[in-house]
Structures are given as structure tokens and as C-alpha cells.
Design an enzyme around this catalytic site. Structure first.
Site, short mmCIF file in Angstrom:
data_model
loop_
_atom_site.label_atom_id
_atom_site.label_comp_id
_atom_site.label_asym_id
_atom_site.label_seq_id
_atom_site.Cartn_x
_atom_site.Cartn_y
_atom_site.Cartn_z
CB ILE A 1 -0.86 0.07 1.15
CG1 ILE A 1 -1.63 -1.31 1.37
CG2 ILE A 1 -2.05 1.19 1.23
CD1 ILE A 1 -2.37 -1.79 -0.02
N GLY B 1 -5.88 5.15 -12.87
CA GLY B 1 -4.92 5.16 -12.34
C GLY B 1 -3.74 4.58 -13.33
CD GLU C 1 -1.95 2.85 -9.89
OE1 GLU C 1 -1.83 3.51 -9.07
OE2 GLU C 1 -2.96 3.03 -10.55
CB THR D 1 1.81 -7.17 -14.00
OG1 THR D 1 0.73 -8.27 -14.43
CG2 THR D 1 1.95 -7.57 -12.46
CD GLU E 1 3.90 -9.88 -17.33
OE1 GLU E 1 3.80 -9.39 -16.13
OE2 GLU E 1 4.92 -9.57 -17.97
N1 COS Z 1 -14.62 -1.85 -15.27
C1 COS Z 1 -15.71 -2.31 -14.92
N2 COS Z 1 -16.04 -3.37 -14.42
C2 COS Z 1 -15.15 -4.22 -14.82
C3 COS Z 1 -13.82 -3.84 -15.14
C4 COS Z 1 -13.44 -2.65 -15.58
N3 COS Z 1 -12.38 -2.16 -15.93
N4 COS Z 1 -13.24 -5.14 -15.23
C5 COS Z 1 -13.72 -6.26 -15.04
N5 COS Z 1 -14.93 -5.63 -14.65
C6 COS Z 1 -16.09 -6.27 -14.08
C7 COS Z 1 -16.33 -7.65 -15.08
O1 COS Z 1 -17.23 -7.18 -16.08
C8 COS Z 1 -16.99 -8.73 -14.17
O2 COS Z 1 -18.48 -8.15 -14.11
P1 COS Z 1 -19.70 -9.23 -13.85
O3 COS Z 1 -19.43 -10.16 -12.86
O4 COS Z 1 -20.88 -8.29 -13.90
O5 COS Z 1 -19.46 -9.94 -15.14
C9 COS Z 1 -16.36 -8.43 -12.80
O6 COS Z 1 -15.87 -7.14 -12.68
C10 COS Z 1 -15.36 -9.51 -12.94
O7 COS Z 1 -14.53 -9.02 -13.76
P2 COS Z 1 -13.47 -10.21 -13.96
O8 COS Z 1 -14.40 -11.77 -14.58
O9 COS Z 1 -13.00 -9.96 -15.56
O10 COS Z 1 -12.46 -10.69 -13.04
P3 COS Z 1 -11.13 -11.41 -12.87
O11 COS Z 1 -10.98 -11.90 -11.94
O12 COS Z 1 -10.98 -12.24 -14.09
O13 COS Z 1 -10.03 -10.21 -13.08
C11 COS Z 1 -8.48 -8.95 -13.93
C12 COS Z 1 -9.83 -9.62 -14.12
C13 COS Z 1 -7.30 -9.72 -14.17
C14 COS Z 1 -8.47 -7.84 -15.15
C15 COS Z 1 -8.32 -8.05 -12.76
O14 COS Z 1 -8.17 -8.62 -11.51
C16 COS Z 1 -7.15 -7.08 -12.50
O15 COS Z 1 -7.02 -5.94 -12.92
N6 COS Z 1 -6.05 -7.17 -11.85
C17 COS Z 1 -5.05 -6.37 -11.39
C18 COS Z 1 -5.20 -5.72 -10.13
C19 COS Z 1 -4.27 -4.43 -10.14
O16 COS Z 1 -4.28 -3.77 -10.80
N7 COS Z 1 -3.66 -4.55 -8.95
C20 COS Z 1 -2.98 -3.54 -8.61
C21 COS Z 1 -3.45 -2.82 -7.50
S1 COS Z 1 -2.70 -1.29 -7.33
S2 COS Z 1 -0.87 -1.60 -6.66
#
Ligand code: COS
Length: 380
Positions: free
Chosen positions: A157, A243, A364, A366, A368
Site C-alpha cells: 500500500i 490510475g 497498478e 503488471t 501481463e
Molecule cells: N470496469 C468495470 N467493470 C469491470 C472492469 C472494468 N475495468 N473489469 C472487470 N469488470 C467487471 C467484469 O465485467 C465482471 O463483472 P460481472 O461479474 O458483472 O460480469 C467483474 O468485474 C469481474 O471481472 P472479471 O471476471 O474480468 O475478473 P477477473 O477476476 O477475471 O479479473 C483482472 C480481471 C485480471 C483484469 C483484474 O483482476 C485485474 O485488473 N487485476 C490487476 C489488479 C491490479 O491492478 N492490482 C494492482 C493494485 S494497485 S498496486
């Protein structure tokens, strides 16, 4: 098609540039060396409108939009990427409260973020076992009467040990293990039950502390829920979409700084009886830096512009972050190469920029994960 920032955007850029040059640059190296968070400068940045660039004026924001925010972050990163983390994350948290908060939540939290009383704001989503797989988080929020009780541990964080306002994601539906049972809460720094854990010993961005946060029976009122119960994951994803533009702006700023420093060094440094710049290999390094930077800046500004136009921008933001960060890492690597032995020691800033750029392919989302976001939208 107009590639020029408008007058307001130019003014914000000029303000950020002057603040970065006059106030941050003289101390940036020392802050990094001493692992010191510059609270006084963060407050000063609030007084310049830099902690609420895209927040409505009624909440103390500057209300000048995502493009201006990206330009401001870019300018600060040309001097100190660590300071950018505070500006970028605080703006992201302010925006998520502005977008999803109730009127009372916005009145309570936004002015103290934009005005600097909260010092900064933190985004507590990641955990030891759930960073990329954000929906798998394990912190729980249990409803007890008119309160929520939060228990768990957050990791990675940014400035969580300084933030007056923290958005914490926790599971409100105990039976779920995925994104569907996640909610967001507004937590205040220093609340009973919230303690700061380990402060990470990092490779770079050392003036921006990264900490663990422990929540042990941390009680917040029912109205601390941000957005809908169970809707927290989407809220996090939407915040991260924005972000990622900020982090692309940070990367282009670091890349630009490294490129200019390399060009100056190549002009001044003599080797084989002529300036380094006259070696074709060095010219090619610099030409590649310039070209990659131009592409990165255009991707970053286009994503910010789409956001400003209220058009879908998630894929554009992911492409901007992916490309800009990979480019910044290549540019900083070549900058160290051009500086030779001097690039490997702490006397010149390229060594710090090289280390600061590295984590950007990780936080924010990776590189990948950005590819996953881009490909999923392509196939949708
Ligand atoms: N905006 C709005 N809704 C979103 C969205 C977005 N950008 N991305 C996903 N959603 C929604 C999906 O539509 C889905 O909704 P429904 O359940 O109604 O269909 C829900 O959120 C779950 O989405 P999804 O099934 O795609 O989730 P996953 O667990 O497969 O994860 C990723 C998707 C990998 C893209 C996500 O976990 C991610 O971005 N991970 C990285 C996190 C990150 O950046 N961490 C760093 C934090 S700050 S250091």
C-alpha cells in the site's frame, strides 16, 4: 485533430513544472537516499490544486480534467517519480470517492483530500495472496448492527502509513471466493484496529513508502461503505483504469528525463577524440528513445482524452500503461548504458530513475495484466 493542450492544460502543466523544478528537484536525491516521505511538499502540492486535479471545485478540486492531470504527473515525474506516486494515487482515490461516494461521503472526505488535511489518500486493494488476482482477496468485513468490522491484512500500500483517507477492499459475502463478494470501505488513517505493518525495503521509489496495513477488528460505521455492497470489485477496476493513465504519465516523465540527460551527456562527454554523440551507436540509442517516448506520450494522452470525453477508455489506458512503462524501462536502461560507469553510481540521477522505473511494470497492474485487459476487450 488537435495535438496541443488547451490554455488551462498548459497552465496546469506550467504550475506542475515550476513546482517540480523549484521545490522537488533540489531535494529529490536526498529524499530517496534517506527514504524520507516529504509531507511538507505534499501539503504544498495540495495548495497548488495537484491533489484534486479532476475533482469538482465545490469539493476543493481544480476541476481541470484527466488530460491536465496526466500532464501534471508527467512534469513531476521528470524530476521525481516517487513524488508522483503520492499525487497519482491520491488523485485516483479522490476520483473514486467523487464517482461512487454518497453526497455525505463526498462532503466529508473530498475537501480534506484536495486541501491536504488528509495529507494523502491510499488505495488498499492488494494482499499477500491476491495482487494480480485482486478478486481473491481475503480481508473480511462483517456486519454487526450499525457497523462493519474489518479484519485482514493489506500489502503493497503506497504511503498507507501517511494517508488520512484509505479505501479498503474487503469481502462482505463470506461464502464467496471471487470478485462478486467484494466491497469497498472508507477508512481513516489512525483509526482503532488499523495499524501499519512492515515498511518495505524497495529497489526504487524510496521517498514513497510502501507498507502493509493490518486490520484487526477495525470498526467503521455502516455508512463507510463506498458504492454498493458487493460492487467493490468493479469500483476498483474502474479506478485502476484511470490510475493506469497516471502511471503511464509517470513513466513518460521518467523516460523524458532519462532521454534528455542522455542527450546532454552524449554532447558533453568526449571519447575517441570526439563527443560521444558522434558515435552512430549512441545516435541510434537516442533516436529509439525519442521515437518510443513520442509513441508512449501519444498513447497516454489519447487515453486521458478519451476519459475526458466520457468515452470508454479502459483498453486505451491499459495500452498506454503497457507501452509507456516498457518504453520507460528500455529508455532508462539505455540511459545507464550511455552514461557508462557514471550511470552505475549515485552521483547522477539516471541510476535512481533506472531503479524507480522498474516497479512500474508491476504496480497498478503488471504488464501481463494489461495484456489480459487489452486482449479481453479485443475479443469481447
Ligand atoms: N470496469 C468495470 N467493470 C469491470 C472492469 C472494468 N475495468 N473489469 C472487470 N469488470 C467487471 C467484469 O465485467 C465482471 O463483472 P460481472 O461479474 O458483472 O460480469 C467483474 O468485474 C469481474 O471481472 P472479471 O471476471 O474480468 O475478473 P477477473 O477476476 O477475471 O479479473 C483482472 C480481471 C485480471 C483484469 C483484474 O483482476 C485485474 O485488473 N487485476 C490487476 C489488479 C491490479 O491492478 N492490482 C494492482 C493494485 S494497485 S498496486
Amino acid at each position: 485533430m488537435n495535438f496541443e493542450p488547451n490554455e488551462t492544460q498548459q497552465a496546469v502543466r506550467a504550475t506542475a513544472r515550476a513546482f517540480a523544478r523549484d521545490r522537488i528537484e533540489p531535494v529529490a536525491a536526498a529524499l530517496a537516499r534517506e527514504h524520507r516521505f516529504p509531507a511538507d511538499l505534499v501539503r504544498e502540492s495540495a495548495s497548488l490544486g495537484l491533489l484534486g486535479v479532476n475533482i469538482a471545485e465545490e469539493y476543493g478540486g481544480a476541476a481541470v480534467g484527466p488530460v491536465a492531470l496526466a500532464l501534471a504527473i508527467h512534469e513531476i515525474a521528470r524530476v521525481d517519480a516517487a513524488f508522483c506516486v503520492t499525487v497519482a494515487v491520491t488523485n485516483m482515490v479522490a476520483e473514486v470517492i467523487a464517482a461512487f461516494g454518497t453526497a455525505a461521503q463526498k462532503r466529508k472526505y473530498l475537501p480534506c483530500i484536495t486541501g491536504g488535511e488528509a495529507l494523502c489518500a491510499a488505495f488498499a486493494l492488494s494482499e499477500a495472496e491476491s495482487a494480480s488476482d485482486a478478486g481473491a482477496l481475503r480481508t473480511v468485513a462483517e456486519r454487526r448492527g450499525d457497523r462493519w468490522v474489518l479484519t485482514g491484512e493489506k500489502q503493497w500500500i503506497s504511503h498507507g502509513n501517511h494517508a488520512g483517507v484509505i479505501v479498503v477492499w474487503a469481502r462482505t459475502r463470506a461464502q464467496t471466493h471471487d470478485a462478486s463478494g467484494v466491497s469497498a470501505f472508507l477508512v481513516e488513517g489512525g483509526m482503532p484496529g488499523l495499524t501499519v505493518g512492515r515498511i518495505e525495503d524497495k529497489m526504487g521509489l524510496n521517498a514513497s513508502p510502501t507498507v502493509a496495513l493490518q486490520l484487526e477488528g477495525c470498526e467503521v460505521p455502516a455508512d463507510a461503505l463506498l458504492g454498493e455492497e458487493g460492487g467493490g470489485f468493479k469500483l476498483a477496476m474502474m479506478a485502476l483504469d484511470g490510475g493506469r493513465i497516471n502511471i503511464a504519465a509517470q513513466a513518460t516523465g521518467v523516460g523524458r528525463a532519462a532521454m534528455h540527460a542522455s542527450a546532454r551527456y552524449a554532447k558533453d562527454r568526449q571519447a575517441f577524440g570526439k563527443p560521444l554523440f558522434e558515435q552512430q551507436a549512441i545516435q541510434w540509442f537516442l533516436a529509439d528513445m525519442r521515437t518510443q517516448l513520442e509513441a508512449a506520450e501519444l498513447l497516454m494522452l489519447r487515453a486521458a482524452w478519451l476519459k475526458e470525453q466520457n468515452k470508454p477508455f479502459g483498453q486505451a489506458a491499459a495500452m498506454a500503461k503497457l507501452y509507456a512503462i516498457e518504453a520507460a524501462n528500455r529508455i532508462c536502461d539505455k540511459a545507464v548504458e550511455i552514461h557508462g560507469g557514471n550511470g552505475n553510481v549515485g552521483g547522477l540521477p539516471v541510476e535512481r530513475w533506472f531503479r524507480d522505473a522498474r516497479v512500474q511494470t508491476i504496480y497498478e497492474g503488471t504488464s501481463e495484466i494489461q495484456r489480459t485487459v487489452i486482449a479481453r476487450q479485443l475479443l469481447a
